[in-house]
Design an enzyme around this catalytic site. Sequence first.
Site, short mmCIF file in Angstrom:
data_model
loop_
_atom_site.label_atom_id
_atom_site.label_comp_id
_atom_site.label_asym_id
_atom_site.label_seq_id
_atom_site.Cartn_x
_atom_site.Cartn_y
_atom_site.Cartn_z
N CYS A 34 0.64 -0.86 -0.01
CA CYS A 34 -0.14 0.32 -0.49
C CYS A 34 0.79 1.22 0.19
O CYS A 34 1.91 1.12 0.03
CB CYS A 34 -1.14 0.35 1.66
SG CYS A 34 -0.01 -0.04 2.48
N THR A 35 0.62 2.42 0.11
CA THR A 35 1.95 3.38 -0.16
C THR A 35 2.11 4.53 0.83
O THR A 35 3.29 4.15 0.67
CB THR A 35 0.37 4.82 -0.62
OG1 THR A 35 -0.75 4.77 -0.82
CG2 THR A 35 1.34 6.40 0.12
#
Length: 314
Positions: A194-195
């Site tokens: 994810c980010t």
Amino acid sequence: MEFSMNATVEQLAPVEQQATAGWVVAALYQFKEVQDPADLQQRLLDLVKTINLCGTLIVAGEGINGTVAGDREAIDTIHQFLLNEGFNAMEYKESHSSDKPFRKMKIKLKKEIVTLGVEVKPRDLVGHYLDPKEWNELIARDDVILIDTRNDYEYKAGTFKGAIDPKTETFREFPEYVKKELEQHKDKKIAMFCTGGIRCEKSTSLLLQEGFKEVYHLKGGILKYLEETPPDESLWEGECFVFDGRTAVTHGVEEGANIKCHACGWPLTPEESALPSYEHGVSCLYCIDKTTEKQKAGFRMRQSQIAAAKRKRL
């Protein structure tokens, strides 16, 4: 002062224009028990009223999460405050923006610092952390299922080569995706990213809780990977969507070329924003057929008001 669990406190950043050095952007999170989240929220609010800071911090009983931007002194001040509060194992990353990345400073009090909607225990049960080099080695294998845990519009801006898009609009939808699409793969190696890493703390915890055997995630998320990995060694394709005024970043965590459609929120490449369907703040190729002419007129009015407010501040 009392706050409900859903309270949001907003404080306008005290300085509208930043020095020529630009804005320091700090993304941070830590899962840690917070005995009195409302008290921490109030003390954070008192602090941010005194410094040049914008962005969002989310406080919950399970920890803290957010991204803030300010001058060097403001970022150092908020960082030290959180360290003094016992958040000394934060996942913490800095980058830079030439323009102000957020309009306001928000301190939110919520039930979760990232909303999955299913009870998991990321402080006790998480997947195997991998650094960028280990990550490259793992996802190059044929026996690994690589999953992007982010939302559909984030995936659109860029992702790792070969990653599966769960086609979720919010992280709350991820548990249902696991139930429908991954149940038959419990004995497979699962790699997720994810980010900044926080969503994978919960997604890997969820999979392990559901009986998956080998679950891995990218430590520090895409942002750390882009910061540390040279472009010629990178398996990342495209840009990384971020939730601030930059829209997306690329290797070196430098601002990318994507812009955001402020009507629907989707990222647009330079080629897409050059199409006739794009009108700033009103429409793009992804939403032009999804809104009525009345709605578009409202969007145009909003853009006129925003432009007038900007001129007034100059």
